[in-house]
Design a protein around this motif. Sequence first.
Motif, mmCIF file in Angstrom:
data_model
loop_
_atom_site.group_PDB
_atom_site.id
_atom_site.type_symbol
_atom_site.label_atom_id
_atom_site.label_comp_id
_atom_site.label_asym_id
_atom_site.label_seq_id
_atom_site.Cartn_x
_atom_site.Cartn_y
_atom_site.Cartn_z
ATOM 1 N N VAL A 22 0.831 -1.204 0.000
ATOM 2 C CA VAL A 22 0.000 0.000 0.000
ATOM 3 C C VAL A 22 0.865 1.253 0.000
ATOM 4 O O VAL A 22 0.568 2.229 -0.682
ATOM 5 C CB VAL A 22 -0.955 0.011 1.208
ATOM 6 N N GLY A 23 1.956 1.210 0.767
ATOM 7 C CA GLY A 23 2.851 2.356 0.849
ATOM 8 C C GLY A 23 3.359 2.769 -0.518
ATOM 9 O O GLY A 23 3.503 3.956 -0.809
ATOM 10 N N ALA A 24 3.599 1.762 -1.371
ATOM 11 C CA ALA A 24 4.120 2.052 -2.710
ATOM 12 C C ALA A 24 3.143 2.908 -3.527
ATOM 13 O O ALA A 24 3.560 3.672 -4.387
ATOM 14 C CB ALA A 24 4.442 0.758 -3.450
ATOM 15 N N TYR A 25 1.836 2.809 -3.250
ATOM 16 C CA TYR A 25 0.871 3.669 -3.950
ATOM 17 C C TYR A 25 1.183 5.138 -3.679
ATOM 18 O O TYR A 25 0.762 6.016 -4.411
ATOM 19 C CB TYR A 25 -0.569 3.472 -3.475
ATOM 20 N N GLY A 26 1.867 5.383 -2.576
ATOM 21 C CA GLY A 26 2.215 6.746 -2.203
ATOM 22 C C GLY A 26 2.986 7.453 -3.308
ATOM 23 O O GLY A 26 2.866 8.671 -3.479
ATOM 24 N N ALA A 27 3.775 6.674 -4.068
ATOM 25 C CA ALA A 27 4.533 7.265 -5.174
ATOM 26 C C ALA A 27 3.568 7.822 -6.215
ATOM 27 O O ALA A 27 3.778 8.920 -6.745
ATOM 28 C CB ALA A 27 5.461 6.225 -5.802
ATOM 29 N N ALA A 28 2.501 7.057 -6.492
ATOM 30 C CA ALA A 28 1.496 7.529 -7.455
ATOM 31 C C ALA A 28 0.841 8.801 -6.926
ATOM 32 O O ALA A 28 0.610 9.757 -7.669
ATOM 33 C CB ALA A 28 0.442 6.453 -7.699
ATOM 34 N N PHE A 29 0.581 8.833 -5.606
ATOM 35 C CA PHE A 29 -0.029 10.036 -5.039
ATOM 36 C C PHE A 29 0.904 11.239 -5.158
ATOM 37 O O PHE A 29 0.503 12.312 -5.610
ATOM 38 C CB PHE A 29 -0.437 9.846 -3.576
ATOM 39 N N GLY A 30 2.156 11.061 -4.733
ATOM 40 C CA GLY A 30 3.105 12.175 -4.767
ATOM 41 C C GLY A 30 3.233 12.754 -6.168
ATOM 42 O O GLY A 30 3.221 13.975 -6.360
ATOM 43 N N ALA A 31 3.318 11.850 -7.156
ATOM 44 C CA ALA A 31 3.458 12.294 -8.545
ATOM 45 C C ALA A 31 2.194 13.018 -9.004
ATOM 46 O O ALA A 31 2.263 14.105 -9.594
ATOM 47 C CB ALA A 31 3.742 11.097 -9.443
ATOM 48 N N ALA A 32 1.028 12.439 -8.697
ATOM 49 C CA ALA A 32 -0.235 13.036 -9.130
ATOM 50 C C ALA A 32 -0.440 14.398 -8.486
ATOM 51 O O ALA A 32 -0.950 15.338 -9.104
ATOM 52 C CB ALA A 32 -1.397 12.104 -8.794
ATOM 53 N N ALA A 160 1.180 15.537 -18.782
ATOM 54 C CA ALA A 160 0.547 14.755 -19.852
ATOM 55 C C ALA A 160 1.592 13.985 -20.649
ATOM 56 O O ALA A 160 1.356 12.891 -21.141
ATOM 57 C CB ALA A 160 -0.254 15.677 -20.762
ATOM 58 N N SER A 161 2.780 14.575 -20.755
ATOM 59 C CA SER A 161 3.845 13.958 -21.524
ATOM 60 C C SER A 161 4.251 12.604 -20.946
ATOM 61 O O SER A 161 4.717 11.723 -21.649
ATOM 62 C CB SER A 161 5.037 14.913 -21.545
ATOM 63 N N TRP A 162 4.063 12.440 -19.646
ATOM 64 C CA TRP A 162 4.426 11.195 -18.967
ATOM 65 C C TRP A 162 3.193 10.369 -18.600
ATOM 66 O O TRP A 162 3.288 9.367 -17.895
ATOM 67 C CB TRP A 162 5.224 11.503 -17.704
ATOM 68 N N VAL B 88 -1.811 1.483 -12.687
ATOM 69 C CA VAL B 88 -1.526 2.908 -12.844
ATOM 70 C C VAL B 88 -0.440 3.144 -13.903
ATOM 71 O O VAL B 88 -0.573 4.013 -14.768
ATOM 72 C CB VAL B 88 -1.090 3.518 -11.487
ATOM 73 N N LEU B 89 0.611 2.326 -13.854
ATOM 74 C CA LEU B 89 1.718 2.487 -14.808
ATOM 75 C C LEU B 89 1.280 2.217 -16.240
ATOM 76 O O LEU B 89 1.633 2.971 -17.156
ATOM 77 C CB LEU B 89 2.850 1.519 -14.446
ATOM 78 N N SER B 90 0.500 1.163 -16.446
ATOM 79 C CA SER B 90 0.089 0.830 -17.812
ATOM 80 C C SER B 90 -0.832 1.923 -18.359
ATOM 81 O O SER B 90 -0.770 2.259 -19.545
ATOM 82 C CB SER B 90 -0.589 -0.544 -17.854
ATOM 83 N N ALA B 91 -1.661 2.500 -17.496
ATOM 84 C CA ALA B 91 -2.520 3.601 -17.927
ATOM 85 C C ALA B 91 -1.687 4.809 -18.325
ATOM 86 O O ALA B 91 -1.908 5.432 -19.371
ATOM 87 C CB ALA B 91 -3.493 3.980 -16.807
ATOM 88 N N ALA B 92 -0.689 5.130 -17.501
ATOM 89 C CA ALA B 92 0.167 6.289 -17.769
ATOM 90 C C ALA B 92 0.934 6.101 -19.073
ATOM 91 O O ALA B 92 0.989 7.000 -19.921
ATOM 92 C CB ALA B 92 1.131 6.506 -16.603
ATOM 93 N N LEU B 93 1.503 4.919 -19.253
ATOM 94 C CA LEU B 93 2.313 4.655 -20.450
ATOM 95 C C LEU B 93 1.481 4.752 -21.724
ATOM 96 O O LEU B 93 1.892 5.400 -22.694
ATOM 97 C CB LEU B 93 2.936 3.250 -20.356
ATOM 98 N N SER B 94 0.294 4.128 -21.721
ATOM 99 C CA SER B 94 -0.503 4.134 -22.951
ATOM 100 C C SER B 94 -1.034 5.526 -23.253
ATOM 101 O O SER B 94 -1.115 5.931 -24.411
ATOM 102 C CB SER B 94 -1.632 3.102 -22.872
ATOM 103 N N TYR B 99 -0.505 10.539 -26.506
ATOM 104 C CA TYR B 99 -0.295 11.985 -26.412
ATOM 105 C C TYR B 99 0.802 12.434 -27.378
ATOM 106 O O TYR B 99 0.749 13.499 -27.967
ATOM 107 C CB TYR B 99 0.068 12.334 -24.971
ATOM 108 N N HIS B 100 1.831 11.574 -27.528
ATOM 109 C CA HIS B 100 2.969 11.948 -28.381
ATOM 110 C C HIS B 100 2.795 11.579 -29.830
ATOM 111 O O HIS B 100 3.582 12.018 -30.676
ATOM 112 C CB HIS B 100 4.250 11.298 -27.826
#
Lengths: 224, 101
Positions: A22-32, A160-162, B88-94, B99-100
């Motif tokens: 669950v803690g690892a989801y924190g990375a998704a939160f921080g980035a978002a 959006a680029s990432w 989450v990663l697969s959504a972001a990548l696709s 987008y590009h």
Amino acid sequence: MAVVSNTRGLTLRDSLSVSITVGAYGAAFGAASVAAGFSVLQSCLLSLLTFSGASQFAVIGVIGAGGSALSGITTASLLGFRNGLYGLRMAPLLKIRGVKRIIGAHVTIDESTGVALSQESRGIDAMRQGFWYTGFGVFIFWNLFTLAGAFGAQAMGDPASWGLDAAVPAAFLGLVWPRLKTSVDRALAISAVAMALVLTPFLPAGLPIIATTLLALGMGLRKK
Amino acid sequence: MNIYWWGVLGTSAIAFALKYIGHSIPERYLSHPKIQATNVLIPIVLLSALVGVQTFTEKTQLILDHRAAGLGVALIALFLKAPFPIVVLSAALSSALLYHL
């Protein structure tokens, strides 16, 4: 004695595996959060002080999409209401007062409550241990990963680029998915999506989301 | 104080208050079955609404863009029982890929 320590080990193992995952989801939160316009400091403070994943994603999601602070706070708080009910369930089990109650309340979340309840067959001590181990474990990893995710996103630039703009709804989908247990739940979820989208052109950003609470109230209060 | 700070501090204060009140009031006040039933449903509607709004809107306009592709991939990943980070990663990548293009 051997039995006691063995039980403790099993409870610790359960707690740790939940905490790290669950803690690892924190990375998704921080980035978002950084992608939504919050600073690294603000993102980390949300994880330290709010410490409730769904509420945190909600406030950054609503404000990031142009909603008012009040809309963001309201959505987050409606999602945080369930922690209060978890507290109600945990209080007779933990029997804590003063500073310990403040700390216990702060780590009362889905995971600490869930692990505590899952230890029922191992006895009340194991339930308490499960609560504290998981509460502290998630707190530590969630905050560390938030920091990493926030710095990561800051280094990336255009969200959006990432794909960060798609990562946020995907995260919400991942959070709601395990809650959709029956066909009624799924119908409710689809209705909520439809309602929020239909209302979007007519209401200020954030309000269409809050309005869907009416669906839950309508259905929940009808139940006998 | 800007909107972000209000969001951070307001959310945090209320989140803690809700948790603390739960620990402090007698159980009978909130153990009513209707409240319990509603409590299970509220996260479902709010999180679902957030999925829709974050994918298909921009401010107060409906819009179909690269994010929808990301969400579609996330949905497939969930059907395949993928863990959260993969979803989450697969959504972001696709989404980024589209987008590009």
